[in-house]
Design a protein around this motif. Structure first.
Motif, PDB file in Angstrom:
ATOM      1  N   GLY A  70       0.717  -1.623  -0.232  1.00  0.00           N
ATOM      2  CA  GLY A  70       0.174   0.103  -0.284  1.00  0.00           C
ATOM      3  C   GLY A  70       0.942   0.828   0.612  1.00  0.00           C
ATOM      4  O   GLY A  70       0.341   2.652   0.120  1.00  0.00           O
ATOM      5  N   ASP A  71       2.153   1.274   0.423  1.00  0.00           N
ATOM      6  CA  ASP A  71       2.932   2.247   0.377  1.00  0.00           C
ATOM      7  C   ASP A  71       2.994   2.875  -1.031  1.00  0.00           C
ATOM      8  O   ASP A  71       3.248   3.849  -1.130  1.00  0.00           O
ATOM      9  CB  ASP A  71       4.674   1.414   0.440  1.00  0.00           C
ATOM     10  N   MET A  72       2.781   2.510  -2.344  1.00  0.00           N
ATOM     11  CA  MET A  72       3.556   2.841  -4.001  1.00  0.00           C
ATOM     12  C   MET A  72       1.951   3.931  -4.445  1.00  0.00           C
ATOM     13  O   MET A  72       1.967   4.620  -5.134  1.00  0.00           O
ATOM     14  CB  MET A  72       3.419   2.309  -4.761  1.00  0.00           C
ATOM     15  N   THR A  73       0.795   3.651  -3.299  1.00  0.00           N
ATOM     16  CA  THR A  73      -0.700   5.021  -4.338  1.00  0.00           C
ATOM     17  C   THR A  73      -0.344   6.146  -3.418  1.00  0.00           C
ATOM     18  O   THR A  73      -0.965   7.208  -4.164  1.00  0.00           O
ATOM     19  CB  THR A  73      -1.498   4.273  -2.651  1.00  0.00           C
ATOM     20  N   ASN A  74       1.149   6.402  -2.436  1.00  0.00           N
ATOM     21  CA  ASN A  74       1.743   7.886  -2.221  1.00  0.00           C
ATOM     22  C   ASN A  74       1.888   8.527  -3.758  1.00  0.00           C
ATOM     23  O   ASN A  74       1.409   9.258  -3.783  1.00  0.00           O
ATOM     24  CB  ASN A  74       3.086   7.838  -1.507  1.00  0.00           C
ATOM     25  N   PRO A  89      -5.646  16.173   4.713  1.00  0.00           N
ATOM     26  CA  PRO A  89      -6.564  14.677   4.739  1.00  0.00           C
ATOM     27  C   PRO A  89      -5.624  13.334   4.426  1.00  0.00           C
ATOM     28  O   PRO A  89      -6.526  12.685   5.266  1.00  0.00           O
ATOM     29  CB  PRO A  89      -7.204  15.032   3.517  1.00  0.00           C
ATOM     30  N   TRP A  90      -4.393  14.103   4.820  1.00  0.00           N
ATOM     31  CA  TRP A  90      -3.513  12.470   4.480  1.00  0.00           C
ATOM     32  C   TRP A  90      -2.743  12.639   5.094  1.00  0.00           C
ATOM     33  O   TRP A  90      -1.374  11.233   5.830  1.00  0.00           O
ATOM     34  CB  TRP A  90      -2.699  12.279   3.164  1.00  0.00           C
ATOM     35  N   VAL A  91      -2.401  13.028   7.041  1.00  0.00           N
ATOM     36  CA  VAL A  91      -1.052  14.026   7.862  1.00  0.00           C
ATOM     37  C   VAL A  91      -1.816  11.965   8.342  1.00  0.00           C
ATOM     38  O   VAL A  91      -2.825  11.593   8.544  1.00  0.00           O
ATOM     39  CB  VAL A  91      -1.153  14.349   8.416  1.00  0.00           C
ATOM     40  N   ASP A  92      -0.596  11.382   9.444  1.00  0.00           N
ATOM     41  CA  ASP A  92      -0.704  10.659  10.130  1.00  0.00           C
ATOM     42  C   ASP A  92      -1.728  11.306  11.493  1.00  0.00           C
ATOM     43  O   ASP A  92      -0.864  11.803  11.966  1.00  0.00           O
ATOM     44  CB  ASP A  92       0.117   9.626  10.374  1.00  0.00           C
ATOM     45  N   LEU A 446       5.131  10.882   0.644  1.00  0.00           N
ATOM     46  CA  LEU A 446       5.078  10.128   0.863  1.00  0.00           C
ATOM     47  C   LEU A 446       4.567  10.182   2.505  1.00  0.00           C
ATOM     48  O   LEU A 446       5.506  10.159   3.602  1.00  0.00           O
ATOM     49  CB  LEU A 446       7.115   9.933   1.201  1.00  0.00           C
ATOM     50  N   ALA A 447       3.185   9.386   2.718  1.00  0.00           N
ATOM     51  CA  ALA A 447       2.046   9.748   3.855  1.00  0.00           C
ATOM     52  C   ALA A 447       2.343   7.911   4.192  1.00  0.00           C
ATOM     53  O   ALA A 447       1.937   8.189   5.635  1.00  0.00           O
ATOM     54  CB  ALA A 447       0.726   9.938   3.245  1.00  0.00           C
ATOM     55  N   GLY A 448       2.881   7.076   3.584  1.00  0.00           N
ATOM     56  CA  GLY A 448       3.698   5.614   4.050  1.00  0.00           C
ATOM     57  C   GLY A 448       2.161   5.102   3.523  1.00  0.00           C
ATOM     58  O   GLY A 448       1.064   5.692   2.839  1.00  0.00           O
ATOM     59  N   PRO A 449       1.866   3.699   3.880  1.00  0.00           N
ATOM     60  CA  PRO A 449       0.842   3.278   3.412  1.00  0.00           C
ATOM     61  C   PRO A 449      -0.675   3.688   3.819  1.00  0.00           C
ATOM     62  O   PRO A 449      -1.184   3.983   4.811  1.00  0.00           O
ATOM     63  CB  PRO A 449       0.573   1.780   4.609  1.00  0.00           C
ATOM     64  N   GLY A 453     -10.457   3.219   2.977  1.00  0.00           N
ATOM     65  CA  GLY A 453     -10.310   4.114   3.162  1.00  0.00           C
ATOM     66  C   GLY A 453     -10.555   5.159   2.525  1.00  0.00           C
ATOM     67  O   GLY A 453     -10.725   6.161   1.252  1.00  0.00           O
ATOM     68  N   GLN A 454      -9.142   5.181   2.875  1.00  0.00           N
ATOM     69  CA  GLN A 454      -8.322   6.324   1.769  1.00  0.00           C
ATOM     70  C   GLN A 454      -8.017   6.033   0.565  1.00  0.00           C
ATOM     71  O   GLN A 454      -8.411   6.990  -0.128  1.00  0.00           O
ATOM     72  CB  GLN A 454      -6.896   6.563   2.600  1.00  0.00           C
ATOM     73  N   ILE A 455      -8.298   5.342   0.214  1.00  0.00           N
ATOM     74  CA  ILE A 455      -8.079   4.433  -1.135  1.00  0.00           C
ATOM     75  C   ILE A 455      -9.620   5.240  -1.752  1.00  0.00           C
ATOM     76  O   ILE A 455      -8.988   5.917  -2.633  1.00  0.00           O
ATOM     77  CB  ILE A 455      -7.743   3.164  -1.306  1.00  0.00           C
ATOM     78  N   GLU A 456     -10.663   5.239  -0.908  1.00  0.00           N
ATOM     79  CA  GLU A 456     -11.540   4.909  -1.966  1.00  0.00           C
ATOM     80  C   GLU A 456     -11.792   6.938  -1.766  1.00  0.00           C
ATOM     81  O   GLU A 456     -12.205   7.118  -2.686  1.00  0.00           O
ATOM     82  CB  GLU A 456     -12.970   5.122  -0.650  1.00  0.00           C
ATOM     83  N   GLN A 457     -11.447   7.330  -1.230  1.00  0.00           N
ATOM     84  CA  GLN A 457     -11.384   9.148  -0.820  1.00  0.00           C
ATOM     85  C   GLN A 457     -10.765   9.644  -1.934  1.00  0.00           C
ATOM     86  O   GLN A 457     -10.778  10.046  -3.170  1.00  0.00           O
ATOM     87  CB  GLN A 457     -11.170   9.633   0.265  1.00  0.00           C
ATOM     88  N   LEU A 458      -9.311   8.370  -2.462  1.00  0.00           N
ATOM     89  CA  LEU A 458      -8.596   9.824  -3.569  1.00  0.00           C
ATOM     90  C   LEU A 458      -8.613   9.408  -4.996  1.00  0.00           C
ATOM     91  O   LEU A 458      -9.206  10.069  -5.700  1.00  0.00           O
ATOM     92  CB  LEU A 458      -6.803   8.481  -3.057  1.00  0.00           C
ATOM     93  N   MET A 459      -9.739   7.817  -5.137  1.00  0.00           N
ATOM     94  CA  MET A 459     -10.549   7.730  -6.470  1.00  0.00           C
ATOM     95  C   MET A 459     -11.841   7.960  -6.735  1.00  0.00           C
ATOM     96  O   MET A 459     -12.158   7.363  -7.757  1.00  0.00           O
ATOM     97  CB  MET A 459     -10.270   5.997  -6.404  1.00  0.00           C
ATOM     98  N   ASP A 460     -12.493   9.113  -5.484  1.00  0.00           N
ATOM     99  CA  ASP A 460     -13.638   8.876  -6.229  1.00  0.00           C
ATOM    100  C   ASP A 460     -14.034  10.148  -6.964  1.00  0.00           C
ATOM    101  O   ASP A 460     -13.522  10.703  -6.815  1.00  0.00           O
ATOM    102  CB  ASP A 460     -14.574  10.087  -4.534  1.00  0.00           C
TER     103      ASP A 460
END
Length: 805
Positions: A70-74, A89-92, A446-449, A453-460
């Motif tokens: 899941g790292d490369m989605t960065n 939205p992407w900070v830890d 580089l937010a990490g994996p 849920g974040q993928i869904e937000q990213l691809m909305d």
């Protein structure tokens, strides 16, 4: 900052360890001989992988990224304006809490850090903007709806290759698919010794040689009834008996029937060409996110995807330039030195052959001992970061020596030992000697994996690229229809011109879909709009669904079979066209009567997609509409059974309420019985006391009368006075005192009697209240509807039926 190739970072002086003014300018053509990035956690290897991908995309080179962690989605977290709001939205959250900051504060800090970091390497937001503009970015999530769905196994289209010229390529793809599929069900994947592997491979080759497209359901049917007579020199039934084939079919059916596996057959078809370029020829960055999958599932997808890449690349003309880049982040377990998982063969095939087609493969790992270094000697580029153990370093040096031969291993050993974070030894067989460099600042955050849920937000709202005209690998049109469809025969095409929208030839139906005719004797034929006197047939869909109504609080687990005929069929399937009927095999026959004609429908019944969408629509319809009604008495915590009438349930609740009333009455009687017993004891004591006083008074009166009689006799005889007759004042006072005590005792008896009457009255009132309460509770019922969960809807059978109309 001026580079002609990939701008990876800046060179480091091996003697001093300091960064020089020279930039690390990597020739992308060198990657056609492939590369490996090795480094322990914290070495910066993930960042270097992202940088390689950024540079490729900036050069117009498409990338296919296999991302097990899941790292490369960065790669998609690119913010040209470098504003805190973009980062927030992407900070830890964990990092923010640890540092005692709000998300907004941490986002501001990250935005400033990225701005400064880019500036150190002569970069800014404009280069990020160029990256975003250079390519399309998509995260595919096979087996999940978080990102863009990918139909991994829904269609096994026959590739557009010749068996005379490309038999090896086609068999490699078949082997990869079969190995991965058998791995999912826990079967032996050895293509030589496994009966299962041999059977499935031969079935696929048999269909593809005829230009016939497959899907899993069709393949499963062929396992039970193979369209081939022999496997090698043995009859099929001798080599693989029918009973054993049925066991294999049951395992495969369990996989296909699994609700979680259904998502593997939804989404964009797996097409390598369109994952690398869109229809307009724009390069694509396609990230296959696999972090949510099991090891077996990852093996299957990696094997299948890379086998497809091998097939695709062999259809491309040769070139010495880098045409496309395949990157795999963390290859641990996919190409080990001893074992042979299904993924190993396509990876090794690419390392050996992809160069000729301009396809470069870059592999990354933190576990160097898990790599097959004899095979990895094909890699021309090695980027080596900090290593965890001396054993890791020894294996790396062994591989480098095998790959280059003339390299000074002692000097290389020293350089590897002195590496710091984000520093790498670059060993390129196209260069004179290895060198050290430190990576530039990544354009991507580089937010990490990322989570699903974040993928869904990213691809909305992101649409996947449409297939390019040249990307299809289906068989030629003269041999087969597009993937997942069956070509209508020439007779059907000619009959489409007949008058009255009818044809004497039954139109083609999608392969793998059962086809029946409704018997004219079916008792429900007119109910669904049919005409038993007609010899003209129109299409309909028959579905048999297993439903489970499950409501834990009601202890309800009701199962029922729901059957329906859906008619009429339109271009877009409408589940509201359902006619619920109870049909069985006697109502469906194989053939129509002689002279039958068929309606030429606008519904695309020759496509698998239509039936897949129909299945989904039926499930959605039942999820929304199908419910069972039960009655509930909330206070008694009672629910009716499915089919129990309201009156029957009221009788049960009334009995239950009576039982509760009886139990409460018994407790009340126990309470009052104790009080009444104590009061009765007090009454009896008071009565005994009064009786004792009465006896005492009566005794005193008798004694007094005797005394008076004696005194009177004495007077008459001259021996006493009249005073003795009337008695003394003391005896009179004593008598009055006793009479007063009797009066008090009798008053107490009255009071106690009143107390007993009051207790009895109170008890009766409370008993009446109890009976009224439970009578009301017993009749207090409400109607509730129990719906279905989508996982409780199993489409057992769906078929195309021709209805006399």
């Amino acid at each position: 900052m001026t580079t002609e190739g990939f701008y990876l970072g800046g060179e480091i002086d091996a003697k001093t360890g300091d960064r020089t003014d020279a930039l690390t300018d990597y020739d992308p053509g060198d990657l056609t001989t492939h590369g490996v990035i090795v480094g322990m956690t914290g070495s910066g290897k993930t960042g270097l992988g992202v940088i390689f991908l950024e540079e490729a995309l900036l050069k117009g080179i498409p990338t296919l990224v296999i991302d097990p962690k899941g790292d490369m989605t960065n790669l998609l977290l690119t913010f040209p304006d470098l504003l805190p709001d973009d980062f927030e939205p992407w900070v830890d959250d964990g990092e923010a809490r640890k540092e005692g900051k709000t998300r907004a504060e941490l986002a501001t800090e990250k935005a400033e850090l990225w701005k400064k970091g880019l500036g150190w390497w002569d970069q800014d937001g404009s280069r990020i903007a160029k990256l975003k503009e250079a390519a399309g970015f998509t995260v595919y999530t096979p087996g999940s709806s978080a990102g863009v769905g990918l139909n991994i196994v829904g269609s096994l289209a026959a590739p557009n290759l010749s068996w005379e010229d490309d038999a090896e390529t086609l068999r490699d793809e078949i082997e990869g698919f079969v190995s991965g599929l058998l791995g999912l069900i826990g079967e032996d994947v050895d293509p030589i010794s496994s009966r299962e592997h041999i059977l499935l491979s031969n079935l696929m080759e048999h269909s593809w040689r005829q230009g016939v497209n497959l899907d899993l359901a069709t393949l499963l049917g062929q396992v039970q009834r193979p369209p081939i007579r022999k496997l090698g020199v043995f009859e099929v039934d001798s080599f693989f008996p029918e009973k054993d084939r049925m066991a294999l079919a049951m395992k495969l059916n369990g996989l296909v029937a699994s609700p979680s596996f259904a998502s593997w057959m939804e989404g964009k078809p797996l097409d390598i060409g369109s994952m690398l370029w869109d229809a307009e020829g724009k390069p694509q960055a396609s990230v296959l996110y696999l972090a949510h999958l099991s090891e077996e599932e990852r093996q299957f997808i990696v094997t299948l995807v890379l086998s497809k890449v091998v097939t695709w690349m062999r259809t491309q003309p040769g070139t010495g330039d880098l045409r496309a880049m395949v990157y795999m982040d963390e290859v641990f377990g996919f190409v080990p030195p001893t074992a042979n998982p299904p993924s190993k063969k396509p990876i090794l095939t690419m390392l050996k052959q992809a160069r000729a087609f301009g396809v470069g493969m870059l592999l990354s790992t933190q576990n160097p001992v898990d790599l097959d270094y004899k095979a990895m000697s094909n890699a021309g580029t090695w980027c080596i970061g900090r290593l965890q153990t001396e054993r890791d370093k020894s294996r790396i040096l062994e591989a480098l020596e095998s790959a280059s031969g003339g390299t000074d291993m002692k000097a290389t050993d020293a350089m590897i030992s002195g590496l710091d974070s984000r520093q790498f030894l670059l060993h390129n067989t196209h260069a004179d000697e290895p060198g050290l460099f430190t990576t530039r600042w990544a354009l991507s955050y580089l937010a990490g994996p990322l989570t699903r849920g974040q993928i869904e937000q990213l691809m909305d709202g992101v649409e996947p690229p449409a297939p390019t005209p040249t990307s299809q690998t289906a068989a030629p049109a003269s041999q087969a229809a597009p993937a997942g469809e069956v070509s209508p025969g020439p007779a059907a095409a000619a009959d489409s011109r007949l008058a009255d929208n009818a044809t004497p030839v039954m139109p083609s139906v999608a392969e793998g879909v059962a086809v029946h005719h409704v018997a004219k004797s079916a008792p429900w034929i007119e109910q669904v709009g049919g005409n038993p006197q007609s010899n003209h047939y129109k299409p309909a869909i028959a579905a048999r669904i297993q439903l489970v109504f499950d409501e834990t609080s009601a202890k309800l687990n009701h199962r029922e079979e729901w059957e329906a005929i859906f008619t009429p069929l339109d271009e877009l399937f409408d589940a509201d066209s359902a006619h619920a009927v109870d049909y069985d095999d006697r109502d469906l026959v194989s053939d129509a009567d002689s002279g039958a004609t068929y309606e030429l429908t606008e519904a695309p019944i020759n496509t698998k997609t239509y039936f897949s969408r129909a299945t989904t629509a039926i499930k959605d319809h039942l999820y929304r509409e199908r419910k069972v009604t039960v009655y509930r008495n909330a206070k008694l915590k009672l629910y009716s059974r499915v089919g129990e009438t309201e009156d029957e349930f009221l009788q049960r609740t009334d009995l239950a309420a009576q039982d509760m009333a009886d139990a409460e009455t018994a407790k009340l009687r126990d309470k009052y019985e104790d009080k009444l017993r104590k009061t009765q004891d007090k009454l009896e004591a008071a009565e005994r006391r009064a009786e004792e006083i009465r006896v005492d008074i009566d005794g005193s009166r008798q004694s007094e009368m005797i005394d008076r009689a004696g005194a009177l006799i004495n007077i008459l005889t001259g021996r006493g006075s009249t005073r003795s007759v009337t008695g003394s004042s003391r005896s009179r006072a004593a008598r009055r005192s006793k009479e007063q005590r009797l009066e008090t005792a009798e008053g107490k008896i009255g009071d106690i009697s009143d107390e007993m009457l009051e207790l009895d009255r109170d008890m009766r009132e409370e008993l009446e209240e109890i009976n009224d309460k439970w009578e009301e509770i017993g009749g207090d019922i409400e109607t509730i509807e129990v719906g279905l969960e989508k996982s409780d809807i199993l489409v057992e059978d769906i078929a195309l039926v021709w209805l006399p109309a």
